[in-house]
Design an enzyme around this catalytic site. Structure first.
Site, PDB file in Angstrom:
ATOM      1  CE  LYS A  31      -1.717   2.534   3.124  1.00  0.00           C
ATOM      2  NZ  LYS A  31      -1.430   3.797   2.216  1.00  0.00           N
ATOM      3  N   GLY A  40       7.202   4.715   8.228  1.00  0.00           N
ATOM      4  CA  GLY A  40       6.505   5.934   8.303  1.00  0.00           C
ATOM      5  C   GLY A  40       6.458   6.569   9.732  1.00  0.00           C
ATOM      6  CB  SER A  41       4.644   8.966  11.705  1.00  0.00           C
ATOM      7  OG  SER A  41       3.426   8.395  11.605  1.00  0.00           O
ATOM      8  CB  THR A  42       7.116   7.118  16.158  1.00  0.00           C
ATOM      9  OG1 THR A  42       8.567   7.440  15.417  1.00  0.00           O
ATOM     10  CG2 THR A  42       7.426   6.447  17.372  1.00  0.00           C
ATOM     11  CB  ILE A  56       1.306   5.194  11.692  1.00  0.00           C
ATOM     12  CG1 ILE A  56       0.449   6.683  11.430  1.00  0.00           C
ATOM     13  CG2 ILE A  56       0.404   3.974  10.920  1.00  0.00           C
ATOM     14  CD1 ILE A  56      -0.958   6.602  11.832  1.00  0.00           C
ATOM     15  N   GLY A  57       3.410   3.705  13.753  1.00  0.00           N
ATOM     16  CA  GLY A  57       4.315   2.298  13.917  1.00  0.00           C
ATOM     17  C   GLY A  57       3.591   1.514  15.217  1.00  0.00           C
ATOM     18  CD  GLU A  64      13.786   0.744   8.411  1.00  0.00           C
ATOM     19  OE1 GLU A  64      14.255   1.509   9.069  1.00  0.00           O
ATOM     20  OE2 GLU A  64      14.389  -0.328   8.427  1.00  0.00           O
ATOM     21  CB  CYS A  68      13.262   8.517   8.304  1.00  0.00           C
ATOM     22  SG  CYS A  68      14.210   7.723   7.232  1.00  0.00           S
ATOM     23  CD  GLU A 115      10.636  12.430  11.456  1.00  0.00           C
ATOM     24  OE1 GLU A 115       9.202  11.915  11.597  1.00  0.00           O
ATOM     25  OE2 GLU A 115      11.392  11.942  11.076  1.00  0.00           O
TER      26      GLU A 115
HETATM   27  P1  NAD Z   1       2.430   8.095   8.084  1.00  0.00           P
HETATM   28  O1  NAD Z   1       2.966   7.300   9.363  1.00  0.00           O
HETATM   29  O2  NAD Z   1       1.412   9.018   8.369  1.00  0.00           O
HETATM   30  O3  NAD Z   1       2.185   7.161   7.063  1.00  0.00           O
HETATM   31  C1  NAD Z   1       3.096   6.245   6.436  1.00  0.00           C
HETATM   32  C2  NAD Z   1       2.111   5.038   5.837  1.00  0.00           C
HETATM   33  O4  NAD Z   1       1.160   4.554   6.688  1.00  0.00           O
HETATM   34  C3  NAD Z   1       1.036   5.752   4.548  1.00  0.00           C
HETATM   35  O5  NAD Z   1       1.188   4.864   3.657  1.00  0.00           O
HETATM   36  C4  NAD Z   1      -0.149   6.053   5.218  1.00  0.00           C
HETATM   37  O6  NAD Z   1      -1.258   5.690   4.482  1.00  0.00           O
HETATM   38  C5  NAD Z   1      -0.141   4.811   6.186  1.00  0.00           C
HETATM   39  N1  NAD Z   1      -0.946   4.801   7.468  1.00  0.00           N
HETATM   40  C6  NAD Z   1      -1.451   5.683   8.064  1.00  0.00           C
HETATM   41  N2  NAD Z   1      -2.278   5.521   8.978  1.00  0.00           N
HETATM   42  C7  NAD Z   1      -2.365   4.067   9.138  1.00  0.00           C
HETATM   43  C8  NAD Z   1      -2.911   3.212   9.751  1.00  0.00           C
HETATM   44  N3  NAD Z   1      -3.748   3.294  10.791  1.00  0.00           N
HETATM   45  N4  NAD Z   1      -2.796   1.763   9.585  1.00  0.00           N
HETATM   46  C9  NAD Z   1      -1.971   1.380   8.547  1.00  0.00           C
HETATM   47  N5  NAD Z   1      -1.342   2.334   7.813  1.00  0.00           N
HETATM   48  C10 NAD Z   1      -1.538   3.621   7.882  1.00  0.00           C
HETATM   49  O7  NAD Z   1       3.690   8.932   7.685  1.00  0.00           O
HETATM   50  P2  NAD Z   1       4.169   9.695   6.501  1.00  0.00           P
HETATM   51  O8  NAD Z   1       3.605  11.070   6.933  1.00  0.00           O
HETATM   52  O9  NAD Z   1       3.620   9.305   5.143  1.00  0.00           O
HETATM   53  O10 NAD Z   1       5.793   9.782   6.364  1.00  0.00           O
HETATM   54  C11 NAD Z   1       6.700  10.321   7.160  1.00  0.00           C
HETATM   55  C12 NAD Z   1       6.974   9.797   8.175  1.00  0.00           C
HETATM   56  O11 NAD Z   1       7.806   8.543   7.710  1.00  0.00           O
HETATM   57  C13 NAD Z   1       8.218  10.640   9.088  1.00  0.00           C
HETATM   58  O12 NAD Z   1       7.895  10.206  10.277  1.00  0.00           O
HETATM   59  C14 NAD Z   1       9.500   9.860   8.793  1.00  0.00           C
HETATM   60  O13 NAD Z   1      10.448   9.967   9.439  1.00  0.00           O
HETATM   61  C15 NAD Z   1       9.019   8.393   8.498  1.00  0.00           C
HETATM   62  N6  NAD Z   1       9.923   7.718   7.533  1.00  0.00           N
HETATM   63  C16 NAD Z   1      10.795   6.590   8.227  1.00  0.00           C
HETATM   64  C17 NAD Z   1      11.848   6.069   7.305  1.00  0.00           C
HETATM   65  C18 NAD Z   1      12.781   5.307   7.811  1.00  0.00           C
HETATM   66  O14 NAD Z   1      13.356   4.384   7.010  1.00  0.00           O
HETATM   67  N7  NAD Z   1      13.221   5.001   9.332  1.00  0.00           N
HETATM   68  C19 NAD Z   1      11.767   6.594   6.008  1.00  0.00           C
HETATM   69  C20 NAD Z   1      10.886   7.623   5.399  1.00  0.00           C
HETATM   70  C21 NAD Z   1      10.115   8.079   6.141  1.00  0.00           C
END
Ligand code: NAD
Length: 487
Positions: free
Chosen positions: A174, A227-229, A231-232, A249, A283, A381
């Site tokens: 996704k 993605g973000s911490t 949502i992680g 990540e 990130c 961040e």
């Molecule tokens: P985000 O967490 O909002 O979204 C990331 C993904 O998760 C998107 O595809 C989103 O649709 C999906 N998502 C959102 N809510 C969800 C849920 N409840 N269940 C499942 N999936 C869901 O992050 P973002 O704003 O898209 O990206 C930026 C963040 O990503 C920053 O915090 C950045 O540091 C992090 N990031 C980390 C790395 C790494 O390798 N550590 C790399 C790039 C970005």
């Protein structure tokens, strides 16, 4: 340019079951770039079913043949370089020169690396007691769900698909709802080079619907999330139902330390790349610049001059060095941090505003803020072209500052003292450290973090281990086993 806008499920491009679509915007001027089918729960179910059905044949294919398909995909990406670069640039706002020189080549090289890896990820034989043979094989996990953010959509697709497919898993990916276009193009190329139906499924959709459903799905055996911490953490909770494996990540707040003996011009240039490349939406960005007090004034003067000279504009212009942020919402978030910095007593040394003449897009000027290490802008961040600057007196103090956030992804240091370089690298709490450089990545080198930056690793042998399960097989070759139950 022909933009693919349907979901890719079971080898076919299809509309979403209920016909919903997502408007994908060009952040340069907020115009509509495409309307892409929006996957919801029923579409995720279809994609997972396709991946599940395709798994046994893909798992049982000779590893070299899986690898060959990835190698062909790498070639196809290189042949499609100009088209992919343009698509990525318009969807994300990355300057076209970066898409041509970094995003597309790094993507091809990653598929090539894992194509070569497919038949070289070996099992082992364990030296156990006489009379027995014990060997360990690495088996694919099954159906893998992959959730990707918007900051490097093309490259992250390769970081996730490459090892997962090489190891024999099938995938439901996704992409972010904000930037789904390059991953759909990858699906087209994968079909052209001959990936079997169902092995790769790409389903753009929103996180709270499609993403949440994928991460709770009982037929998904692993989730790889970038993605973000915030949502992680939700992903981890969602995984509990079927105890799926999770790799995360997450966010970062990279410390970038400059010691008094560093090569200052090199450190200024490297530090600018660390935070301003990709508009700071990385990130691993070096978002906390920590300078030895004796060189701080000279460094800051040069750093401001460089930041103010960066050419912002149309990402498709080959002269543009910095494009817009990837969405309007994110632009507003980043701009709000300038106010936060001021309220906390920080000093905005340059930037903090929308550049003149570029108000139609999601632009933010390169922003440098002098701030106390305890302030919010030094701990949260920001994920934009926004760097905090603070100073230190000695090694212990700088390590305390560098290790003082909840994150632990990447960090860098600049010094010509060999012993200090390795000593500080050893004590930095981070998954990746760069010495006299910043933000180097290579598909052979593990990528990931500690603490609130997540767990598991992408790239290299570590990724192959993360996408496989170890199976230990015991064979009695000639052992006389004493009976436990004497009758
Ligand atoms: P985000 O967490 O909002 O979204 C990331 C993904 O998760 C998107 O595809 C989103 O649709 C999906 N998502 C959102 N809510 C969800 C849920 N409840 N269940 C499942 N999936 C869901 O992050 P973002 O704003 O898209 O990206 C930026 C963040 O990503 C920053 O915090 C950045 O540091 C992090 N990031 C980390 C790395 C790494 O390798 N550590 C790399 C790039 C970005």
């Amino acid at each position: 340019m022909n933009i693919q806008h349907q979901l890719f499920i079971n080898g076919e491009f299809v509309d979403a079951q209920d016909g919903n679509t997502i408007e994908v915007l060009n952040p340069y001027d907020n115009s509509i770039l495409a309307r892409v089918a929006e996957a919801r729960e029923a579409d995720i179910d279809r994609a997972v079913a396709a991946a599940k059905a395709a798994f046994p044949a893909w798992r049982d294919k000779a590893a070299m043949d899986r690898g060959l398909l990835l190698l062909k995909l790498a070639d196809a990406i290189e042949a499609d370089r100009d088209n992919l670069a343009r698509l990525e640039s318009m969807d994300t706002g990355h300057p076209i020169r970066d898409c041509l020189n970094l995003d597309v080549p790094r993507t091809a090289v990653t598929y090539r690396y894992f194509g070569g890896m497919a038949d070289k990820h070996l099992g082992s034989v364990v030296p156990v007691e006489q009379g027995f043979l014990n060997y360990v094989t690495r088996e694919p996990i099954g159906v893998v769900g992959q959730i990707v953010p918007w900051n490097f959509p093309l490259m992250f697709t390769s970081w996730k698909l490459g090892p997962a497919l090489a190891a024999g898993n099938t995938v439901v990916m996704k992409p972010s709802e904000i930037t789904p276009l390059s991953s759909l193009r990858i699906a087209e190329l994968a079909r052209e080079v001959g990936f079997p139906a169902g092995v790769i499924n790409i389903v753009p959709g929103y996180g709270h619907t499609a993403g949440a459903h994928l991460s709770t799905h009982p037929d998904v055996n692993k989730i790889s999330f970038t993605g973000s911490t915030v949502i992680g953490r939700k992903i981890v909770e969602a995984s509990a139902g079927n105890l799926k494996r999770v790799q995360l990540e997450l966010g970062g707040k990279g410390a970038n330390i400059v010691f008094e003996d560093a090569n200052i011009p090199a450190a200024v240039g490297g530090s600018a790349f660390a935070i301003f490349h990709n508009q700071g939406q990385a990130c691993i960005a070096g978002s906390r610049l920590i300078l030895h007090e004796s060189i701080a004034d000279e460094f800051i003067e040069r750093f401001i001059a460089l930041a103010e000279s960066i050419k912002q504009g149309d990402p498709l212009d080959p002269e543009t060095e910095m494009g817009p942020l990837t969405s309007k919402l994110h632009q507003e978030r980043v701009l709000a941090y300038t106010q936060v910095a001021r309220e906390e007593g920080g000093e905005v040394l340059t930037g903090g505003e929308v550049p003149k003449g570029l108000e139609q897009g999601c632009f933010v000027l390169p922003t440098i803020v002098r701030a106390d290490p305890s302030s919010r802008v030094c701990n949260e961040e920001v994920f934009g072209p926004f760097v905090s600057v603070s100073t230190f007196k000695d090694e212990q103090e700088v390590l305390d500052i560098a290790n003082g956030t909840e994150y632990g992804l990447g960090g860098g240091l600049w010094t010509n003292d060999l012993q200090r370089a390795h000593r500080v690298a050893k004590h930095m709490r981070a998954g990746m450290v760069w010495i006299n450089c910043y933000k180097r990545v290579n598909p052979g080198s593990p990528f990931g973090g500690v603490g609130q930056s997540g767990y598991g690793r992408e790239m290299g042998f570590e990724a192959m281990n993360d996408y496989t399960e170890a199976k230990s097989v015991w064979v009695n070759v000639d052992a006389q086993i004493p009976p436990f139950y004497k009758r």
